[in-house]
Design an enzyme around this catalytic site. Structure first.
Site, mmCIF file in Angstrom:
data_model
loop_
_atom_site.group_PDB
_atom_site.id
_atom_site.type_symbol
_atom_site.label_atom_id
_atom_site.label_comp_id
_atom_site.label_asym_id
_atom_site.label_seq_id
_atom_site.Cartn_x
_atom_site.Cartn_y
_atom_site.Cartn_z
ATOM 1 N N HIS A 154 -1.175 24.842 2.362
ATOM 2 C CA HIS A 154 -1.142 24.030 1.042
ATOM 3 C C HIS A 154 -1.050 25.281 -0.329
ATOM 4 O O HIS A 154 -1.309 26.780 -0.427
ATOM 5 C CB HIS A 154 -2.412 23.879 0.333
ATOM 6 N N HIS A 184 -1.733 26.118 -4.369
ATOM 7 C CA HIS A 184 -2.465 25.153 -6.077
ATOM 8 C C HIS A 184 -1.341 25.378 -6.950
ATOM 9 O O HIS A 184 -0.148 26.100 -6.983
ATOM 10 C CB HIS A 184 -3.841 26.711 -6.391
HETATM 11 P P1 5GP Z 1 -8.003 26.481 -0.385
HETATM 12 O O1 5GP Z 1 -9.396 27.914 -1.453
HETATM 13 O O2 5GP Z 1 -8.368 26.723 0.901
HETATM 14 O O3 5GP Z 1 -6.719 27.433 -1.531
HETATM 15 O O4 5GP Z 1 -8.566 25.789 -1.095
HETATM 16 C C1 5GP Z 1 -8.651 24.726 -1.164
HETATM 17 C C2 5GP Z 1 -9.459 23.822 -2.377
HETATM 18 O O5 5GP Z 1 -9.113 22.117 -1.429
HETATM 19 C C3 5GP Z 1 -10.353 24.532 -3.171
HETATM 20 O O6 5GP Z 1 -9.620 24.124 -4.484
HETATM 21 C C4 5GP Z 1 -11.539 23.072 -3.134
HETATM 22 O O7 5GP Z 1 -11.682 22.550 -4.145
HETATM 23 C C5 5GP Z 1 -9.896 21.595 -2.275
HETATM 24 N N1 5GP Z 1 -10.900 20.754 -1.866
HETATM 25 C C6 5GP Z 1 -11.980 21.362 -1.106
HETATM 26 N N2 5GP Z 1 -12.220 19.879 -0.193
HETATM 27 C C7 5GP Z 1 -11.145 18.893 -0.816
HETATM 28 C C8 5GP Z 1 -11.321 17.752 -0.794
HETATM 29 O O8 5GP Z 1 -11.716 16.806 0.222
HETATM 30 N N3 5GP Z 1 -10.697 17.242 -1.917
HETATM 31 C C9 5GP Z 1 -9.891 17.269 -2.980
HETATM 32 N N4 5GP Z 1 -9.151 16.699 -3.471
HETATM 33 N N5 5GP Z 1 -9.915 18.467 -2.839
HETATM 34 C C10 5GP Z 1 -10.439 19.277 -1.986
#
Ligand code: 5GP
Ligand code: ZN
Length: 136
Positions: free
Chosen positions: A99, A101
């Site tokens: 993903h 951001h």
């Molecule tokens: P990472 O740290 O893996 O790059 O970011 C994962 C992101 O996914 C985090 O910013 C977190 O807030 C978001 N996230 C985790 N679980 C969920 C969810 O169930 N729904 C949504 N919309 N975002 C999520």
């Protein structure tokens, strides 16, 4: 991937606040936004990270990132946008479904720039470039 939260969102098993969708990509609001409007762009198919995600899908993800960046900047009056992808736990990845951001930034929102850990030592830059190029 049965227990992947983003796969469940793609399948509609868990709700999300969708901001964009096309054949290969879904984008929705991050549940814990850095700033209001913080969105995540995910491929509909499960890939763990940038290393696994095929180039054509990364291109589709980046096209969506560009669309959403314009929409956030204009629609939410953001002063700037950060585009970020965390790959591997050491880089802060906690959801192991690829993903990107898209984070709106507001002037003086308190999230400063990254700080340099240390300058390069004598001759180090050349060695680093050599290692990267050899690994390409
Ligand atoms: P990472 O740290 O893996 O790059 O970011 C994962 C992101 O996914 C985090 O910013 C977190 O807030 C978001 N996230 C985790 N679980 C969920 C969810 O169930 N729904 C949504 N919309 N975002 C999520
Ligand atoms: Zn997944």
């Amino acid at each position: 991937m049965n227990d992947c939260i983003f796969c469940k969102i793609v399948k509609g098993e868990i709700p999300c606040n969708k901001v964009y969708e096309d054949k290969n990509v879904l984008a929705f609001l991050d549940i814990s936004p850095v700033n209001i409007g913080h969105s995540l762009v995910v491929p509909k198919k499960h890939y763990v990270n940038i290393y696994e995600t095929p180039e054509d899908i990364l291109i589709e993800m980046m096209k969506a990132v560009k669309k959403i960046s314009h929409a956030i900047k204009n629609g939410l009056q953001a002063d700037g946008i950060n585009v970020n992808m965390n790959n591997d736990p050491a880089a802060g990845q906690v959801v192991f479904h690829s993903h990107i951001h898209v984070i709106p930034r507001i002037a003086n929102d308190g999230f400063g720039p990254w700080h340099s850990k240390r300058p390069y030592k004598e001759g180090e830059k050349e060695l680093v470039v050599q290692k990267i190029i050899q690994a390409l």
